[in-house]
Design an enzyme around this catalytic site. Sequence first.
Site, PDB file in Angstrom:
ATOM      1  N   THR A 291      -4.282  11.387   6.118  1.00 49.07           N
ATOM      2  CA  THR A 291      -4.734  12.661   6.682  1.00 49.07           C
ATOM      3  C   THR A 291      -4.489  12.697   8.188  1.00 49.07           C
ATOM      4  O   THR A 291      -4.035  13.719   8.731  1.00 49.07           O
ATOM      5  CB  THR A 291      -6.236  12.861   6.405  1.00 49.07           C
ATOM      6  OG1 THR A 291      -6.498  12.619   5.026  1.00 49.07           O
ATOM      7  CG2 THR A 291      -6.681  14.264   6.773  1.00 49.07           C
TER       8      THR A 291
ATOM      9  N   THR B 218       2.969  -1.988   3.956  1.00 52.83           N
ATOM     10  CA  THR B 218       3.008  -3.220   3.176  1.00 52.83           C
ATOM     11  C   THR B 218       2.651  -4.369   4.105  1.00 52.83           C
ATOM     12  O   THR B 218       3.314  -4.592   5.119  1.00 52.83           O
ATOM     13  CB  THR B 218       4.393  -3.446   2.556  1.00 52.83           C
ATOM     14  OG1 THR B 218       4.613  -2.448   1.550  1.00 52.83           O
ATOM     15  CG2 THR B 218       4.491  -4.818   1.913  1.00 52.83           C
TER      16      THR B 218
ATOM     17  N   MET C 169      -2.223  11.054   9.872  1.00 51.54           N
ATOM     18  CA  MET C 169      -0.795  11.165  10.163  1.00 51.54           C
ATOM     19  C   MET C 169      -0.238  12.524   9.743  1.00 51.54           C
ATOM     20  O   MET C 169       0.608  13.096  10.431  1.00 51.54           O
ATOM     21  CB  MET C 169      -0.034  10.039   9.476  1.00 51.54           C
ATOM     22  CG  MET C 169      -0.381   8.649  10.003  1.00 51.54           C
ATOM     23  SD  MET C 169      -0.471   8.565  11.807  1.00 51.54           S
ATOM     24  CE  MET C 169       1.153   9.182  12.272  1.00 51.54           C
TER      25      MET C 169
ATOM     26  N   GLY D  71       0.805  -1.213   0.000  1.00 58.75           N
ATOM     27  CA  GLY D  71       0.000   0.000   0.000  1.00 58.75           C
ATOM     28  C   GLY D  71       0.838   1.262   0.000  1.00 58.75           C
ATOM     29  O   GLY D  71       2.071   1.215   0.023  1.00 58.75           O
ATOM     30  N   GLY D  72       0.148   2.393  -0.002  1.00 60.84           N
ATOM     31  CA  GLY D  72       0.845   3.667  -0.039  1.00 60.84           C
ATOM     32  C   GLY D  72       1.657   3.941   1.206  1.00 60.84           C
ATOM     33  O   GLY D  72       2.716   4.567   1.147  1.00 60.84           O
TER      34      GLY D  72
ATOM     35  N   GLU E 111      -5.880  -4.700  -7.218  1.00 57.56           N
ATOM     36  CA  GLU E 111      -5.977  -4.372  -5.793  1.00 57.56           C
ATOM     37  C   GLU E 111      -7.355  -4.651  -5.209  1.00 57.56           C
ATOM     38  O   GLU E 111      -7.479  -5.264  -4.143  1.00 57.56           O
ATOM     39  CB  GLU E 111      -5.612  -2.902  -5.584  1.00 57.56           C
ATOM     40  CG  GLU E 111      -5.648  -2.451  -4.141  1.00 57.56           C
ATOM     41  CD  GLU E 111      -5.179  -1.012  -3.972  1.00 57.56           C
ATOM     42  OE1 GLU E 111      -5.170  -0.543  -2.826  1.00 57.56           O
ATOM     43  OE2 GLU E 111      -4.840  -0.358  -4.987  1.00 57.56           O
TER      44      GLU E 111
ATOM     45  N   PHE F 252       2.083   6.302  13.961  1.00 64.31           N
ATOM     46  CA  PHE F 252       0.725   5.839  14.240  1.00 64.31           C
ATOM     47  C   PHE F 252       0.642   5.196  15.620  1.00 64.31           C
ATOM     48  O   PHE F 252      -0.335   5.375  16.349  1.00 64.31           O
ATOM     49  CB  PHE F 252       0.311   4.837  13.154  1.00 64.31           C
ATOM     50  CG  PHE F 252      -1.133   4.433  13.203  1.00 64.31           C
ATOM     51  CD1 PHE F 252      -2.137   5.320  12.853  1.00 64.31           C
ATOM     52  CD2 PHE F 252      -1.496   3.153  13.595  1.00 64.31           C
ATOM     53  CE1 PHE F 252      -3.476   4.948  12.896  1.00 64.31           C
ATOM     54  CE2 PHE F 252      -2.825   2.771  13.642  1.00 64.31           C
ATOM     55  CZ  PHE F 252      -3.814   3.668  13.290  1.00 64.31           C
TER      56      PHE F 252
END
EC number: 2.7.1.33
Length: 276
Positions: A129, A14, A131, A10-11, A76, A143
Amino acid sequence: MESTIGIDAGGTLTKIAYLNEKKKLTFEKFYSNEQDKIIDWLKKQISIKQICITGGKAKQLQQLLSDSYKIVELNEFEATLVGVRYILKEEKYDINNFVLTNIGTGTSIHYIYNDRYIRAGGTGVGGGTIMGLSKLLTNIDHFEDVIPLTKVGSRKDLDITVGDIYGGILSPIDNSLTASNFGKAATIESNYNNSDILATVQGLVGEVVTALSLQFAETKNIDHIIYIGSTLCNNIHLQNIISSYTKYQNKTPIFLRDGGNSGAIGALLHATNKKS
């Protein structure tokens, strides 16, 4: 014995899903920018021969792994849906039609009708957003640090509620609903701390994501909204915000235990079923 794993790149995170020696579904998680750590972990798993990979950074990671492993790539959302259906079955849910809201770095929302799915929309408001604003407003950028602080925070000195506006006069809607996220910060001298700021950031994200999900569910007359994504992992504060708002609008919220790993689970299942 040769083995297969599923990776959701993911962005931000992972996620890896695999079966351990006892054939139990097991997960690993890395920050997506820590590619060296991902590769080091893979090298230690000497039995791995095949990887099914999905996610926004799949191509980037695939380039680093293709010389060492057989790579299968999967769309995805197809991977996510396979994973969600697997978890629903494991948790004894019998639901065929639902809205699926995936809160990752951003948020994507889909309608699911039996075996068909349609992308309803999405928003750039999501875990990224949380973070980003946490870093800008409190200088906290992990996080794992945000979650415990959020638990002890309060939104009452930062958000303007409907009750604040009506000031005791009977209002047309519930007084506890948010009229303006962070609205009090600009209008009065508020007594707030970092925990309050973090709780309010999560309130903003939770309400935006839920409002969109509810609109899509109402449009298609769907009762159940399934919320997944790593942003919800151990994040009881955000789950409570989403749950209460969803129930207020007479819809049923569902949070899957391993929902944040849906993409990796789906990738693993796709590869193992194909192999068999």
